[in-house]
Each structure stands twice: as C-alpha cells, then as structure tokens.
Motif scaffolding. Sequence first.
Motif, PDB file in Angstrom:
ATOM      1  N   THR A 160      14.829   9.233  -4.563  1.00 49.57           N
ATOM      2  CA  THR A 160      15.330  10.551  -4.173  1.00 49.57           C
ATOM      3  C   THR A 160      14.214  11.590  -4.178  1.00 49.57           C
ATOM      4  N   VAL A 161      13.257  11.446  -5.099  1.00 42.25           N
ATOM      5  CA  VAL A 161      12.094  12.346  -5.082  1.00 42.25           C
ATOM      6  C   VAL A 161      11.260  12.103  -3.823  1.00 42.25           C
ATOM      7  N   ALA A 162      11.086  10.827  -3.455  1.00 47.11           N
ATOM      8  CA  ALA A 162      10.353  10.504  -2.228  1.00 47.11           C
ATOM      9  C   ALA A 162      11.039  11.115  -1.018  1.00 47.11           C
ATOM     10  N   ALA A 163      12.362  10.995  -0.940  1.00 44.04           N
ATOM     11  CA  ALA A 163      13.107  11.554   0.184  1.00 44.04           C
ATOM     12  C   ALA A 163      12.983  13.070   0.228  1.00 44.04           C
ATOM     13  N   THR A 164      13.086  13.709  -0.934  1.00 46.63           N
ATOM     14  CA  THR A 164      12.962  15.163  -1.012  1.00 46.63           C
ATOM     15  C   THR A 164      11.589  15.618  -0.557  1.00 46.63           C
ATOM     16  N   THR A 165      10.557  14.902  -0.990  1.00 44.69           N
ATOM     17  CA  THR A 165       9.185  15.262  -0.629  1.00 44.69           C
ATOM     18  C   THR A 165       8.933  15.064   0.862  1.00 44.69           C
ATOM     19  N   LEU A 166       9.402  13.938   1.418  1.00 41.52           N
ATOM     20  CA  LEU A 166       9.241  13.695   2.853  1.00 41.52           C
ATOM     21  C   LEU A 166       9.970  14.754   3.679  1.00 41.52           C
ATOM     22  N   GLY A 205      11.299  17.351  10.452  1.00 43.24           N
ATOM     23  CA  GLY A 205      12.052  16.733  11.526  1.00 43.24           C
ATOM     24  C   GLY A 205      12.281  15.249  11.358  1.00 43.24           C
ATOM     25  N   ALA A 206      11.741  14.672  10.303  1.00 46.12           N
ATOM     26  CA  ALA A 206      11.832  13.223  10.116  1.00 46.12           C
ATOM     27  C   ALA A 206      13.272  12.780   9.895  1.00 46.12           C
ATOM     28  N   ARG A 207      13.587  11.589  10.400  1.00 43.02           N
ATOM     29  CA  ARG A 207      14.884  10.963  10.161  1.00 43.02           C
ATOM     30  C   ARG A 207      14.714  10.023   8.969  1.00 43.02           C
ATOM     31  N   ILE A 208      15.368  10.331   7.872  1.00 42.77           N
ATOM     32  CA  ILE A 208      15.161   9.617   6.609  1.00 42.77           C
ATOM     33  C   ILE A 208      16.447   8.891   6.227  1.00 42.77           C
ATOM     34  N   THR A 209      16.331   7.583   6.011  1.00 44.51           N
ATOM     35  CA  THR A 209      17.470   6.790   5.554  1.00 44.51           C
ATOM     36  C   THR A 209      17.134   6.192   4.199  1.00 44.51           C
ATOM     37  N   LEU A 210      17.977   6.466   3.213  1.00 49.57           N
ATOM     38  CA  LEU A 210      17.783   5.980   1.852  1.00 49.57           C
ATOM     39  C   LEU A 210      18.759   4.839   1.590  1.00 49.57           C
ATOM     40  N   PHE A 211      18.235   3.654   1.285  1.00 48.76           N
ATOM     41  CA  PHE A 211      19.070   2.482   1.026  1.00 48.76           C
ATOM     42  C   PHE A 211      19.122   2.193  -0.476  1.00 48.76           C
ATOM     43  N   ASP A 212      20.302   1.892  -0.981  1.00 46.04           N
ATOM     44  CA  ASP A 212      20.424   1.453  -2.360  1.00 46.04           C
ATOM     45  C   ASP A 212      21.553   0.436  -2.463  1.00 46.04           C
ATOM     46  N   GLN A 213      21.337  -0.602  -3.253  1.00 42.47           N
ATOM     47  CA  GLN A 213      22.327  -1.667  -3.353  1.00 42.47           C
ATOM     48  C   GLN A 213      23.517  -1.308  -4.233  1.00 42.47           C
ATOM     49  N   GLY A 214      23.407  -0.258  -5.021  1.00 40.34           N
ATOM     50  CA  GLY A 214      24.445   0.058  -6.002  1.00 40.34           C
ATOM     51  C   GLY A 214      25.690   0.689  -5.392  1.00 40.34           C
ATOM     52  N   ARG A 215      26.712   0.809  -6.218  1.00 39.86           N
ATOM     53  CA  ARG A 215      27.947   1.472  -5.796  1.00 39.86           C
ATOM     54  C   ARG A 215      27.687   2.944  -5.508  1.00 39.86           C
ATOM     55  N   VAL A 233       7.042  14.863  21.377  1.00 38.26           N
ATOM     56  CA  VAL A 233       6.624  14.209  20.151  1.00 38.26           C
ATOM     57  C   VAL A 233       7.860  13.690  19.419  1.00 38.26           C
ATOM     58  N   LYS A 234       7.925  12.389  19.264  1.00 44.88           N
ATOM     59  CA  LYS A 234       9.074  11.775  18.605  1.00 44.88           C
ATOM     60  C   LYS A 234       8.938  11.927  17.096  1.00 44.88           C
ATOM     61  N   GLU A 235       9.986  12.413  16.478  1.00 43.20           N
ATOM     62  CA  GLU A 235       9.959  12.567  15.025  1.00 43.20           C
ATOM     63  C   GLU A 235      10.019  11.188  14.368  1.00 43.20           C
ATOM     64  N   PRO A 236       9.286  10.992  13.289  1.00 43.08           N
ATOM     65  CA  PRO A 236       9.259   9.673  12.648  1.00 43.08           C
ATOM     66  C   PRO A 236      10.588   9.319  11.988  1.00 43.08           C
ATOM     67  N   GLU A 237      10.886   8.030  11.991  1.00 44.67           N
ATOM     68  CA  GLU A 237      12.039   7.501  11.279  1.00 44.67           C
ATOM     69  C   GLU A 237      11.534   6.714  10.078  1.00 44.67           C
ATOM     70  N   VAL A 238      11.985   7.094   8.893  1.00 40.49           N
ATOM     71  CA  VAL A 238      11.477   6.523   7.652  1.00 40.49           C
ATOM     72  C   VAL A 238      12.630   5.928   6.854  1.00 40.49           C
TER      73      VAL A 238
END
Length: 219
Positions: free
Chosen positions: A21-27, A33-43, A6-11
Amino acid sequence: MEPEVVKEPEVAIVGGGITGTVAATTLARLLPGARITLFDQGRGLGGRASHRRVDDGEVVAPWARSSMAFDHGCQFFQGGDAEFREKILDPWLAAGLAAEWQGKFAGAGDFFGIGSETVYVGVGGMHTVTAGAAQMLECNHSNFVARCGVRVGAVARAGDRWALSGVGGEAAIHDSKLKSSDVEAARAAAALGEFDAVVVTDASAAQESWHRASAGLPE
C-alpha cells in the motif's frame, strides 16, 4: 502534426500489506496518471498486518460479524524515517488510520524498538492501515484498484510488457481447505492482465521454495 499521445503506465503491485500500500501510494504521487492494480491473496488487505475475525470457531470476512478479533501478524510499526513520516505516516495519523501506541511493557529491555522509539498501531486493528490507505487511494486516484482474494501465480514476458496469471476464490486463500496439490495446479490458471511494470512486495516471492502463506509467486 498531431501531438504524440503518451500512454500512461500500467503497474501491478503484488502483495497488499503495508509495503504494497505504501508502494501504491508513492507511485500514485509520483505518476498521477498511472493505472495501478494492487493484488492480494487474502480476504482483505493486510499481509503481515492482517487482522483475524472469528465467529463460532470459523474465520469470517473482514466486514462480517465476529465474536473475536485480533492482530495475528505485525503488531506495530515504526515511523523514524523522516520521508516516510511526512509522505505516509502523517496522512495516516490525520485520517485516524494509525495512532501512537500508548501501552507499556513490564520489565526492562528493548523489544523491536519499543522503549527506545515511538511505535504506531492501526486504529481498530493493524488491517485498518492498509485498508484505509487503499480507500484513500480509491478516492484520490481514479486509476487505482485493489483486487483482494487473487493469488498471482506467474509472471511472464509478453513482448515489452509483463503478463500476470493466477487464481481467485478458495484456492487463493492461504488457509484454504483445498489440498496443496490442488492449489498448486490452479494457481496459474487465469489471465490477470498485462502491465508495463510489476512491483513484488512479498519477501516470500524471492525465496527458492514457494509456500502458501506467500502472495502467490514462486521463485
């Protein structure tokens, strides 16, 4: 018979403010096992809870020396929801990322809940909440990564997955000195990866007109 792998989801999560950050914490809690990448345009992370640092009249990076620092977006947040308090706020308070606001407003009246409900602030600036939450995730969830300074410019179907593209560097930052036309041309220039799901947390992405203060997505 070999057991099915079973492949873990990539989100991908677009927007590194409090909601992101709340979404990432909840996921991370619901899908360990999920692979979570958080993108933000800021410094740095923060979004509407950004904290600006200025030195010699120039905006500097979150970790750099500064002669002046201040919150220039969200000044506080509420914690009245029982589930939010248990799952998110209490760990932030225990880690010293947030604290109850002890200030007072002169005069009568209600200001966004102040006076009728307890409100909270980031310790040392509102950005502490988002940056600290990301650090907690990095320590406790090995498959989490935060990518700051990256503007997601486009999301497109790639088979049964979602392909993200965008741009980093000067063109990603909302107060860039580049011309808007140059930013517009560059924002979908580079592949950022393919994901099983994309969570867009920046409200600006749902608007018909894209603007440079958003996380990067057009309508």
